[in-house]
Design an enzyme around this catalytic site. Structure first.
Site, PDB file in Angstrom:
ATOM      1  N   CYS A 202       0.818  -1.211   0.000  1.00  0.00           N
ATOM      2  CA  CYS A 202       0.000   0.000   0.000  1.00  0.00           C
ATOM      3  C   CYS A 202       0.854   1.264   0.000  1.00  0.00           C
ATOM      4  CB  CYS A 202      -0.924  -0.028   1.214  1.00  0.00           C
ATOM      5  SG  CYS A 202      -1.811   1.498   1.448  1.00  0.00           S
TER       6      CYS A 202
ATOM      7  N   CYS B 191      -1.447   1.766  -3.055  1.00  0.00           N
ATOM      8  CA  CYS B 191      -2.452   2.817  -2.853  1.00  0.00           C
ATOM      9  C   CYS B 191      -1.878   4.232  -2.759  1.00  0.00           C
ATOM     10  CB  CYS B 191      -3.226   2.567  -1.565  1.00  0.00           C
ATOM     11  SG  CYS B 191      -3.453   0.838  -1.164  1.00  0.00           S
TER      12      CYS B 191
ATOM     13  N   LYS C  56      -0.076   5.479  -5.910  1.00  0.00           N
ATOM     14  CA  LYS C  56      -1.140   5.504  -6.936  1.00  0.00           C
ATOM     15  C   LYS C  56      -1.991   6.754  -6.801  1.00  0.00           C
ATOM     16  CE  LYS C  56      -4.924   4.380  -5.928  1.00  0.00           C
ATOM     17  NZ  LYS C  56      -5.416   3.042  -5.732  1.00  0.00           N
TER      18      LYS C  56
ATOM     19  N   TYR D  46      -9.285  -3.262 -10.608  1.00  0.00           N
ATOM     20  CA  TYR D  46      -8.892  -1.997  -9.990  1.00  0.00           C
ATOM     21  C   TYR D  46      -7.624  -1.426 -10.639  1.00  0.00           C
ATOM     22  CZ  TYR D  46     -11.554  -2.810  -5.560  1.00  0.00           C
ATOM     23  OH  TYR D  46     -12.497  -3.003  -4.609  1.00  0.00           O
TER      24      TYR D  46
ATOM     25  N   GLU E  72      -7.436   1.916 -12.912  1.00  0.00           N
ATOM     26  CA  GLU E  72      -6.826   3.114 -12.313  1.00  0.00           C
ATOM     27  C   GLU E  72      -5.617   3.575 -13.130  1.00  0.00           C
ATOM     28  OE1 GLU E  72      -8.114   2.514  -7.644  1.00  0.00           O
ATOM     29  OE2 GLU E  72      -6.110   1.915  -8.242  1.00  0.00           O
TER      30      GLU E  72
ATOM     31  N   HIS F  62     -26.797  21.372   1.108  1.00  0.00           N
ATOM     32  CA  HIS F  62     -27.023  21.985  -0.194  1.00  0.00           C
ATOM     33  C   HIS F  62     -26.141  23.210  -0.386  1.00  0.00           C
ATOM     34  CE1 HIS F  62     -29.276  22.963  -3.770  1.00  0.00           C
ATOM     35  NE2 HIS F  62     -29.336  24.215  -3.349  1.00  0.00           N
TER      36      HIS F  62
ATOM     37  N   GLU G  14     -26.050  15.323  -1.720  1.00  0.00           N
ATOM     38  CA  GLU G  14     -27.425  15.504  -1.228  1.00  0.00           C
ATOM     39  C   GLU G  14     -28.401  14.596  -1.970  1.00  0.00           C
ATOM     40  OE1 GLU G  14     -29.440  19.342  -2.129  1.00  0.00           O
ATOM     41  OE2 GLU G  14     -27.665  19.805  -3.287  1.00  0.00           O
TER      42      GLU G  14
HETATM   43  P1  NDP Z   1      -8.481  -7.627  -9.879  1.00  0.00           P
HETATM   44  O1  NDP Z   1      -8.780  -8.940  -9.278  1.00  0.00           O
HETATM   45  O2  NDP Z   1      -9.204  -6.426  -9.422  1.00  0.00           O
HETATM   46  O3  NDP Z   1      -8.687  -7.721 -11.450  1.00  0.00           O
HETATM   47  C1  NDP Z   1      -8.014  -8.655 -12.232  1.00  0.00           C
HETATM   48  C2  NDP Z   1      -8.454  -8.456 -13.662  1.00  0.00           C
HETATM   49  O4  NDP Z   1      -7.659  -9.261 -14.516  1.00  0.00           O
HETATM   50  C3  NDP Z   1      -9.893  -8.864 -13.879  1.00  0.00           C
HETATM   51  O5  NDP Z   1     -10.456  -7.925 -14.767  1.00  0.00           O
HETATM   52  C4  NDP Z   1      -9.763 -10.239 -14.501  1.00  0.00           C
HETATM   53  O6  NDP Z   1     -10.823 -10.535 -15.390  1.00  0.00           O
HETATM   54  C5  NDP Z   1      -8.492 -10.092 -15.307  1.00  0.00           C
HETATM   55  N1  NDP Z   1      -7.787 -11.352 -15.502  1.00  0.00           N
HETATM   56  C6  NDP Z   1      -7.554 -12.326 -14.594  1.00  0.00           C
HETATM   57  N2  NDP Z   1      -6.832 -13.331 -15.146  1.00  0.00           N
HETATM   58  C7  NDP Z   1      -6.636 -12.984 -16.434  1.00  0.00           C
HETATM   59  C8  NDP Z   1      -5.961 -13.609 -17.508  1.00  0.00           C
HETATM   60  N3  NDP Z   1      -5.367 -14.786 -17.374  1.00  0.00           N
HETATM   61  N4  NDP Z   1      -5.939 -12.980 -18.711  1.00  0.00           N
HETATM   62  C9  NDP Z   1      -6.537 -11.772 -18.856  1.00  0.00           C
HETATM   63  N5  NDP Z   1      -7.184 -11.134 -17.860  1.00  0.00           N
HETATM   64  C10 NDP Z   1      -7.231 -11.730 -16.672  1.00  0.00           C
HETATM   65  O7  NDP Z   1      -6.899  -7.472  -9.729  1.00  0.00           O
HETATM   66  P2  NDP Z   1      -5.923  -6.242  -9.860  1.00  0.00           P
HETATM   67  O8  NDP Z   1      -4.629  -6.824 -10.320  1.00  0.00           O
HETATM   68  O9  NDP Z   1      -6.516  -5.123 -10.609  1.00  0.00           O
HETATM   69  O10 NDP Z   1      -5.769  -5.787  -8.346  1.00  0.00           O
HETATM   70  C11 NDP Z   1      -5.471  -6.713  -7.321  1.00  0.00           C
HETATM   71  C12 NDP Z   1      -6.221  -6.374  -6.069  1.00  0.00           C
HETATM   72  O11 NDP Z   1      -5.638  -5.263  -5.429  1.00  0.00           O
HETATM   73  C13 NDP Z   1      -7.665  -5.970  -6.306  1.00  0.00           C
HETATM   74  O12 NDP Z   1      -8.523  -7.071  -6.352  1.00  0.00           O
HETATM   75  C14 NDP Z   1      -7.961  -5.087  -5.128  1.00  0.00           C
HETATM   76  O13 NDP Z   1      -8.499  -5.870  -4.098  1.00  0.00           O
HETATM   77  C15 NDP Z   1      -6.628  -4.501  -4.767  1.00  0.00           C
HETATM   78  N6  NDP Z   1      -6.572  -3.103  -5.204  1.00  0.00           N
HETATM   79  C16 NDP Z   1      -7.403  -2.192  -4.631  1.00  0.00           C
HETATM   80  C17 NDP Z   1      -7.399  -0.878  -5.024  1.00  0.00           C
HETATM   81  C18 NDP Z   1      -8.326   0.087  -4.374  1.00  0.00           C
HETATM   82  O14 NDP Z   1      -8.829  -0.201  -3.301  1.00  0.00           O
HETATM   83  N7  NDP Z   1      -8.618   1.220  -5.005  1.00  0.00           N
HETATM   84  C19 NDP Z   1      -6.501  -0.404  -6.061  1.00  0.00           C
HETATM   85  C20 NDP Z   1      -5.685  -1.443  -6.636  1.00  0.00           C
HETATM   86  C21 NDP Z   1      -5.737  -2.728  -6.207  1.00  0.00           C
HETATM   87  P3  NDP Z   1     -12.248 -11.083 -14.879  1.00  0.00           P
HETATM   88  O15 NDP Z   1     -12.946  -9.904 -14.311  1.00  0.00           O
HETATM   89  O16 NDP Z   1     -12.851 -11.574 -16.147  1.00  0.00           O
HETATM   90  O17 NDP Z   1     -11.966 -12.155 -13.906  1.00  0.00           O
END
Ligand code: NDP
Length: 445
Positions: free
Chosen positions: A26, A31, A34, A161, A165, A420, A425
């Site tokens: 983080c 985070c 980012k 995410y 982002e 407001h 709101e």
């Molecule tokens: P996520 O789990 O959010 O997303 C992974 C993405 O990759 C999904 O869209 C998934 O598709 C896709 N995917 C998975 N496997 C494959 C593959 N083999 N080929 C192509 N696409 C694939 O993971 P992130 O890496 O974005 O982030 C990890 C975690 O970190 C998040 O889950 C979150 O909990 C945390 N995080 C939180 C943030 C915040 O609070 N703002 C910011 C950044 C990270 P599908 O949807 O089809 O499964």
């Protein structure tokens, strides 16, 4: 860090081992940097919006290296604070990798230490996507923060995410950005309205989003450019390709087998509701357990661990109603169930939905719309989901988390006075349902 600090504060003898830097994903490469980059990437829109308010903004120029250096300084400052917090509480800091020797013994920094309790909180790392030919040419979120220079063109694979982002960050900083997502719509675990709304807003800004698409191979050309071979047959050229397809637990080489700690299919440490592993003096919290990969959740798990292990107050981790934000542009803030998920759980729903141009965009002329949505269980009247797309949605989600966690009803929202003029709101002035959902079917009044 939280568990170490609290345990030391209770007078326990604590040692904490870290092989890299204090702060975890983080603070060091997640985070915090980012969010700083999100702020950086928003300035071009602020400059554009200023005109409608009478401002003429002179020539602007962006320097990537200044941003990286300033980010590094802030991260070092935070790391220092965390270290001092640990030291002041009386924890012993060991800057090395720790490996389990048995259920009470750890080898670290050339020493062998024994402990009554061992807590594992080693986090995760980006999935390296080894199945992708050419994955070694790609970058991940770790590298994205510290690129020597900004690419002209980037492709980002993933629809979660991190992919969303970073697509907004790179686009805002002037990079030609393509998001490649395998599914039908980005952000698969969020409310459909927000997913569609964000997709449209991102495209309107100029981010290219390819759904139902996959990168199947990456080739590096002699000049350093990367060719992405797509499932559709197209071959497209980029300066960088970033993979953001999820994160995997950091459990290799920890000595878990020697201590007899059980792991699951993804290598995650299996724990019970108190974060205890199958070995009763070894505990694990955070991303290494692959429950909910969010910093505040890991911190909550650590605090429950302290209550359970050291304060004679067994406390189960509560993973219900976790508020979350996606720092996309526009932002998403959400608590509880999306409409589709709620429809599976409840027979009858009322959905309150508003879509409008926020006041700050009236004079700026920006067309971006805000979406707000409350999902109500018709039987209990409880608001079971609250979803916002638009400026400050993350801040709103934090506050919405309180009434939703408390189980308040739509009538409680209705009784609440509006502030407001504000965008929020709308959340307390949507008096009539936009539509209802019965047994999964939408019914318009
Ligand atoms: P996520 O789990 O959010 O997303 C992974 C993405 O990759 C999904 O869209 C998934 O598709 C896709 N995917 C998975 N496997 C494959 C593959 N083999 N080929 C192509 N696409 C694939 O993971 P992130 O890496 O974005 O982030 C990890 C975690 O970190 C998040 O889950 C979150 O909990 C945390 N995080 C939180 C943030 C915040 O609070 N703002 C910011 C950044 C990270 P599908 O949807 O089809 O499964």
């Amino acid at each position: 860090m939280r568990a170490a600090r609290l345990a030391a504060g209770l007078g326990k003898k604590v040692a904490i081992a870290e092989e890299y830097r204090f702060g975890g994903t983080c603070v060091i490469r997640g985070c915090v940097p980012k969010k700083l980059y999100v702020y950086a990437s928003q300035f071009p829109e602020h400059f554009e919006d200023a005109a409608g308010y009478g401002w003429t903004v002179g020539e602007t120029r962006f320097d990537w290296r200044t941003l990286v250096a300033n980010k590094d300084r802030e991260i070092s400052r935070l790391e220092g604070l965390y270290r001092r917090g640990l030291e002041n509480a009386g924890a012993r800091i060991i800057e090395d990798r720790a490996v389990l020797v048995d259920r009470h013994t750890v080898r670290v920094g050339g020493e062998t230490l024994t402990a009554q309790n061992i807590l594992i909180a080693v986090g995760g790392r980006p999935n390296p996507h080894e199945a992708l030919p050419g994955h070694e040419h790609c970058i991940f979120s770790n590298e994205a923060f510290d690129l020597k220079e900004l690419p002209k063109r980037i492709a980002i694979e993933g629809g979660g995410y991190i992919a969303v982002e970073f697509a907004n960050i790179f686009h805002g900083l002037g990079v030609e950005t393509t998001l490649v997502y395998r599914g039908k719509e980005i952000l698969s675990r969020f409310d459909n309205d927000l997913r569609r709304g964000l997709h449209e807003a991102m495209e309107a800004k100029g981010i290219r989003i390819l759904c139902h698409e996959l990168i199947e191979k990456v080739d590096k050309r002699p000049d350093g450019a990367l060719d992405a071979h797509l499932k559709s047959g197209a071959v497209e050229s980029f300066d960088q390709i970033m993979l953001a397809i999820g994160r995997i637990p950091n459990t290799e080489g920890l000595g878990l087998e020697r201590a007899g700690v059980e792991t699951g299919v993804k290598g995650e440490i299996v724990v019970d509701e108190y974060s205890r592993t199958n070995v009763d003096n070894i505990w694990a919290v955070g991303d290494v357990t692959d429950r909910v990969q969010l910093t505040p959740v890991a911190i909550h798990e650590a605090m429950c661990f302290i209550e359970t292990a050291f304060r004679d107050n067994p406390t189960k981790v509560d993973h219900e109603m976790i508020a979350t934000a996606v720092f996309s542009q526009p932002e998403i803030g959400t608590v509880g169930l999306g409409e589709e998920e709620a429809a599976k759980r409840y027979d009858a729903l009322e959905v309150y939905r508003a879509s409008f141009r926020p006041m700050r965009h009236t004079l700026s002329g920006r067309q971006e719309k805000m979406i707000m949505k409350l999902v109500v269980d018709a039987a209990s009247r409880r608001v079971v989901g609250a979803h916002v797309l638009g400026p400050d949605a993350g801040e709103m989600a934090q506050l919405l988390a309180i009434p939703l966690k408390a189980g308040l009803t739509k009538e409680d929202f209705d009784r609440t006075m509006a502030v407001h003029p504000s965008a929020a709101e709308e959340l307390v002035t949507m008096y009539k349902p936009s539509y209802r959902v019965k047994n999964g079917e939408r019914i318009d009044d």
